[in-house]
Design a protein around this motif. Structure first.
Motif, PDB file in Angstrom:
ATOM      1  N   PHE A 245       0.812  -1.313   0.079  1.00 43.00           N
ATOM      2  CA  PHE A 245       0.033   0.033  -0.053  1.00 43.00           C
ATOM      3  C   PHE A 245       0.779   1.410   0.070  1.00 43.00           C
ATOM      4  CE2 PHE A 245      -2.819  -3.268   1.947  1.00 43.00           C
ATOM      5  CZ  PHE A 245      -4.023  -2.884   1.148  1.00 43.00           C
ATOM      6  N   PHE A 246       1.969   1.209   1.007  1.00 48.02           N
ATOM      7  CA  PHE A 246       2.809   2.489   1.079  1.00 48.02           C
ATOM      8  C   PHE A 246       3.579   2.852  -0.362  1.00 48.02           C
ATOM      9  CE2 PHE A 246       1.766   2.250   5.212  1.00 48.02           C
ATOM     10  CZ  PHE A 246       1.757   3.498   6.000  1.00 48.02           C
ATOM     11  N   VAL A 247       4.038   1.875  -0.861  1.00 48.10           N
ATOM     12  CA  VAL A 247       4.852   1.887  -2.191  1.00 48.10           C
ATOM     13  C   VAL A 247       4.004   2.399  -3.143  1.00 48.10           C
ATOM     14  CG1 VAL A 247       6.199   0.694  -3.859  1.00 48.10           C
ATOM     15  CG2 VAL A 247       6.605   0.273  -1.676  1.00 48.10           C
ATOM     16  N   LYS A 248       2.970   1.985  -3.364  1.00 49.78           N
ATOM     17  CA  LYS A 248       2.074   2.167  -4.461  1.00 49.78           C
ATOM     18  C   LYS A 248       1.460   3.730  -4.189  1.00 49.78           C
ATOM     19  CE  LYS A 248      -0.212   1.265  -8.202  1.00 49.78           C
ATOM     20  NZ  LYS A 248       0.592   1.269  -9.476  1.00 49.78           N
ATOM     21  N   ALA A 249       0.893   4.057  -2.847  1.00 48.01           N
ATOM     22  CA  ALA A 249       0.778   5.420  -2.315  1.00 48.01           C
ATOM     23  C   ALA A 249       1.806   6.263  -2.815  1.00 48.01           C
ATOM     24  CB  ALA A 249       0.208   5.570  -0.875  1.00 48.01           C
ATOM     25  N   ARG A 293      11.858  -1.613  -9.344  1.00 48.44           N
ATOM     26  CA  ARG A 293      11.972  -0.921 -10.904  1.00 48.44           C
ATOM     27  C   ARG A 293      10.608  -0.535 -11.196  1.00 48.44           C
ATOM     28  NH1 ARG A 293      17.232   0.421 -10.595  1.00 48.44           N
ATOM     29  NH2 ARG A 293      18.426  -1.399 -10.187  1.00 48.44           N
ATOM     30  N   ASP A 294      10.271   0.507 -12.000  1.00 45.26           N
ATOM     31  CA  ASP A 294       9.153   0.986 -12.361  1.00 45.26           C
ATOM     32  C   ASP A 294       7.922   0.588 -11.549  1.00 45.26           C
ATOM     33  OD1 ASP A 294      10.124   2.178 -14.862  1.00 45.26           O
ATOM     34  OD2 ASP A 294      10.545   0.074 -15.532  1.00 45.26           O
ATOM     35  N   ALA A 295       8.017   0.924 -10.493  1.00 49.21           N
ATOM     36  CA  ALA A 295       7.232   0.456  -9.383  1.00 49.21           C
ATOM     37  C   ALA A 295       5.793   1.227  -9.674  1.00 49.21           C
ATOM     38  CB  ALA A 295       7.550   0.932  -7.889  1.00 49.21           C
ATOM     39  N   GLN A 296       5.735   2.338 -10.428  1.00 49.54           N
ATOM     40  CA  GLN A 296       4.498   3.023 -10.678  1.00 49.54           C
ATOM     41  C   GLN A 296       3.536   2.216 -11.659  1.00 49.54           C
ATOM     42  OE1 GLN A 296       7.446   3.819 -11.963  1.00 49.54           O
ATOM     43  NE2 GLN A 296       6.853   3.632 -14.339  1.00 49.54           N
ATOM     44  N   ASP A 297       4.315   1.342 -12.269  1.00 51.14           N
ATOM     45  CA  ASP A 297       3.503   0.222 -13.326  1.00 51.14           C
ATOM     46  C   ASP A 297       3.172  -1.076 -12.464  1.00 51.14           C
ATOM     47  OD1 ASP A 297       3.729   2.116 -15.440  1.00 51.14           O
ATOM     48  OD2 ASP A 297       5.700   1.237 -16.006  1.00 51.14           O
ATOM     49  N   LEU A 298       3.522  -1.462 -11.340  1.00 53.34           N
ATOM     50  CA  LEU A 298       3.072  -2.532 -10.604  1.00 53.34           C
ATOM     51  C   LEU A 298       1.760  -2.425  -9.584  1.00 53.34           C
ATOM     52  CD1 LEU A 298       6.739  -3.600  -9.197  1.00 53.34           C
ATOM     53  CD2 LEU A 298       5.300  -4.383 -11.314  1.00 53.34           C
ATOM     54  N   SER A 299       0.987  -3.452  -9.709  1.00 51.79           N
ATOM     55  CA  SER A 299       0.004  -3.758  -8.813  1.00 51.79           C
ATOM     56  C   SER A 299       0.397  -3.705  -7.320  1.00 51.79           C
ATOM     57  CB  SER A 299      -0.925  -4.624  -9.019  1.00 51.79           C
ATOM     58  OG  SER A 299      -0.213  -5.918  -8.799  1.00 51.79           O
ATOM     59  N   VAL A 300      -0.572  -3.610  -6.382  1.00 51.09           N
ATOM     60  CA  VAL A 300      -0.039  -3.929  -5.110  1.00 51.09           C
ATOM     61  C   VAL A 300       0.456  -5.550  -4.699  1.00 51.09           C
ATOM     62  CG1 VAL A 300      -0.786  -4.238  -2.714  1.00 51.09           C
ATOM     63  CG2 VAL A 300      -1.759  -2.281  -3.991  1.00 51.09           C
ATOM     64  N   ALA A 301      -0.083  -6.361  -5.868  1.00 51.70           N
ATOM     65  CA  ALA A 301       0.457  -7.769  -5.652  1.00 51.70           C
ATOM     66  C   ALA A 301       1.804  -7.860  -6.192  1.00 51.70           C
ATOM     67  CB  ALA A 301      -0.687  -8.454  -6.328  1.00 51.70           C
ATOM     68  N   GLY A 302       2.002  -6.987  -7.278  1.00 48.92           N
ATOM     69  CA  GLY A 302       3.365  -7.212  -7.869  1.00 48.92           C
ATOM     70  C   GLY A 302       4.402  -6.709  -7.023  1.00 48.92           C
ATOM     71  N   ILE A 303       3.860  -5.483  -6.313  1.00 51.42           N
ATOM     72  CA  ILE A 303       5.009  -5.128  -5.310  1.00 51.42           C
ATOM     73  C   ILE A 303       5.307  -5.760  -4.293  1.00 51.42           C
ATOM     74  CG2 ILE A 303       5.362  -3.195  -3.756  1.00 51.42           C
ATOM     75  CD1 ILE A 303       3.563  -1.292  -5.469  1.00 51.42           C
ATOM     76  N   GLU A 304       4.413  -6.392  -3.615  1.00 48.03           N
ATOM     77  CA  GLU A 304       4.490  -7.613  -2.563  1.00 48.03           C
ATOM     78  C   GLU A 304       5.040  -8.568  -2.958  1.00 48.03           C
ATOM     79  OE1 GLU A 304       3.884  -7.286   0.400  1.00 48.03           O
ATOM     80  OE2 GLU A 304       2.221  -5.895   0.743  1.00 48.03           O
ATOM     81  N   LYS A 305       4.911  -9.291  -4.113  1.00 47.27           N
ATOM     82  CA  LYS A 305       6.038 -10.526  -4.756  1.00 47.27           C
ATOM     83  C   LYS A 305       7.198  -9.837  -4.681  1.00 47.27           C
ATOM     84  CE  LYS A 305       2.076 -12.678  -7.414  1.00 47.27           C
ATOM     85  NZ  LYS A 305       1.680 -13.025  -8.689  1.00 47.27           N
ATOM     86  N   ARG A 408      -8.601   5.579  -3.217  1.00 44.19           N
ATOM     87  CA  ARG A 408      -7.936   6.562  -3.996  1.00 44.19           C
ATOM     88  C   ARG A 408      -6.676   5.666  -4.906  1.00 44.19           C
ATOM     89  NH1 ARG A 408      -7.713  12.198  -2.503  1.00 44.19           N
ATOM     90  NH2 ARG A 408      -9.328  12.563  -1.083  1.00 44.19           N
ATOM     91  N   ILE A 409      -6.230   5.003  -4.273  1.00 45.89           N
ATOM     92  CA  ILE A 409      -5.124   3.750  -4.796  1.00 45.89           C
ATOM     93  C   ILE A 409      -5.633   3.306  -5.981  1.00 45.89           C
ATOM     94  CG2 ILE A 409      -3.424   2.320  -4.729  1.00 45.89           C
ATOM     95  CD1 ILE A 409      -2.994   2.888  -1.639  1.00 45.89           C
ATOM     96  N   LEU A 410      -6.812   2.462  -5.819  1.00 46.31           N
ATOM     97  CA  LEU A 410      -7.497   1.971  -6.871  1.00 46.31           C
ATOM     98  C   LEU A 410      -7.808   2.632  -8.016  1.00 46.31           C
ATOM     99  CD1 LEU A 410      -8.667  -0.830  -7.888  1.00 46.31           C
ATOM    100  CD2 LEU A 410     -10.890  -0.226  -6.667  1.00 46.31           C
ATOM    101  N   ILE A 411      -8.727   4.030  -7.972  1.00 48.71           N
ATOM    102  CA  ILE A 411      -8.838   4.815  -8.914  1.00 48.71           C
ATOM    103  C   ILE A 411      -7.932   5.541  -9.329  1.00 48.71           C
ATOM    104  CG2 ILE A 411     -11.264   4.237  -8.407  1.00 48.71           C
ATOM    105  CD1 ILE A 411     -11.294   7.023  -7.128  1.00 48.71           C
ATOM    106  N   ASP A 412      -6.576   5.723  -8.808  1.00 47.51           N
ATOM    107  CA  ASP A 412      -5.609   6.742  -8.968  1.00 47.51           C
ATOM    108  C   ASP A 412      -6.126   8.155  -8.959  1.00 47.51           C
ATOM    109  OD1 ASP A 412      -2.935   7.826  -9.854  1.00 47.51           O
ATOM    110  OD2 ASP A 412      -3.478   7.444 -12.069  1.00 47.51           O
TER     111      ASP A 412
END
Length: 413
Positions: A245-249, A293-305, A408-412
């Motif tokens: 959540f924090f990385v995506k936010a 890398r390119d965390a802005q393009d990853l989902s929360v699941a991708g970041i956690e993985k 907000r994270i879901l709808i950017d």
């Protein structure tokens, strides 16, 4: 025929390393590509494999020595065989000759790295009784600390059973009054620790650092995690934590406040249209900072993985050099160690670092009512040469809004 084992290429611009530990001793049988030594570089530990199968020859360098790329570490006798073990009975060890239980002995000690050996001595545990979680089952400092904390305390003997006679007490008076024995140990800093110290001091000397604080109500994220964690793990094969959540936010806030994601090079400001997020991960020899890398393009699941993979490979020493290069912004989670508040130091050439802290229930006012909520302090340290206070505060507010309302994270938004 003896084959030389050389220091391998360690990565771009890295010309030397420190020998951290020998994994094979002279006379040991080794297989081709089996690790025989571990080298410590500025960022990670690198294992050196044997080029051939055979028997380990003599070591050319000692633990702690600095070695250059291409230098000889040892020899391996190709095709040789290890000395056969004898079945002759071994002499009994009398109690007076037995080794002290609080020190690692024999083959066990030889297999321990200096940092792990020091931890064993400090905690007074038997390494032979601890299951290692490092690569190939080797012990780590975390294994030793966990074993020490789980070690049961000896029950206190009853006063009547242990009370000495008056004569015995008088005879021991002088011994009891003697000062307790004190010990000191000098251990050379690892190359990783030296690099961390140098870079942190350089950051303090170069940047005009300032830290701005805010706090965030974790209620919504905690509820979302509790509701979906089982389904999340079943679908994605990884646990749902808070860092996703924090990385995506953070990537969303960095897009709105680009100066926080920028860096200074000479008299120029470099703005990045991507977010390469450095995340601090605990490794046996200290913190390492691999990059998503390119965390802005990853989902929360991708970041956690990605974070989960970093954590596993950091513990086993398998992170690669390239995975820790670059990065435009850092997130450090001191909360996992119980930190309430801190002022993190930026990771040059980055201009900002976000510090996360522990979650604790605190009274807050919501709609005129005092309620108890799970709160976390946020700390943004930044280079004031590039980032103004208004931008720092705006970044933290945007992050706070996204965490307190994860939609907000879901709808950017």
């Amino acid at each position: 025929m003896a084959t030389e084992v050389l220091v391998p290429t360690l990565g771009e611009s890295i010309t030397e390393a420190t020998l951290g530990e020998w994994l094979k001793q002279p006379g040991d049988a080794v297989a081709a590509d089996e690790p025989i030594a571990s080298l410590e570089t500025d960022k990670v530990s690198v294992e050196v494999p044997s080029p051939v199968a055979g028997v380990m020859g003599q070591h050319a360098v000692a633990v702690g020595d600095t070695v250059q790329v291409g230098a000889m570490l040892a020899t391996v006798d190709a095709g040789g065989s290890a000395p056969a073990k004898t079945d002759a009975p071994q002499p009994a060890v009398t109690e007076s000759a037995a080794p002290a239980k609080d020190e690692p002995q024999g083959d066990t000690a030889a297999a321990l790295s200096p940092s792990v050996r020091r931890a064993v001595l400090e905690h007074g545990v038997d390494p032979a009784t601890i299951k290692g979680t490092g690569k190939d089952g080797r012990l780590t400092k975390e294994d030793v600390a966990a074993a020490a904390s789980a070690k049961p305390q000896a029950p206190a003997a009853s006063a009547s059973a242990n009370a000495p006679s008056d004569g015995a007490a008088a005879g021991r008076a002088d011994a009891d009054s003697a000062p307790a024995r004190r010990k000191e140990e000098r251990v050379k800093m690892t190359r990783l620790r030296q690099t961390i110290a140098r870079r942190l001091k350089e950051a303090q000397n170069t940047a005009a650092m300032l830290t701005t604080f805010n706090d965030v109500d974790m209620t919504a994220v905690i509820e979302a995690r509790a509701k979906y964690k089982d389904l999340f793990e079943k679908k994605h094969g990884v646990r749902l934590g808070f860092m996703g959540f924090f990385v995506k936010a953070a990537t969303m806030a960095l897009k709105d406040i680009p100066s926080v994601n920028a860096s200074i090079e000479g008299d120029e400001i470099v703005y990045h249209d991507y977010a390469d997020i450095s995340v601090a991960v605990s490794a046996p020899n200290g913190l390492v900072v691999p990059v998503i890398r390119d965390a802005q393009d990853l989902s929360v699941a991708g970041i956690e993985k990605t974070i989960g993979d970093f954590g596993r490979r950091a513990k086993s020493g398998e992170l690669k050099m390239d995975e820790m290069k670059g990065g435009t912004f850092t997130i450090s989670n001191g909360g996992v160690f119980g930190s309430l508040m801190s002022t993190p130091i930026i990771n040059p050439p980055q201009s900002a670092v976000l510090g996360l802290h522990r979650i604790e229930d605190r009274p807050v006012v919501v709609n005129g009512q005092v309620v108890v909520r799970p709160m976390m302090y946020l700390a943004l340290s930044y280079d004031h040469r590039l980032i103004d206070g208004r931008e720092a505060v705006t970044f933290l507010v945007a992050l706070k809004n996204a965490i307190e309302d994860p939609t907000r994270i879901l709808i950017d938004l």
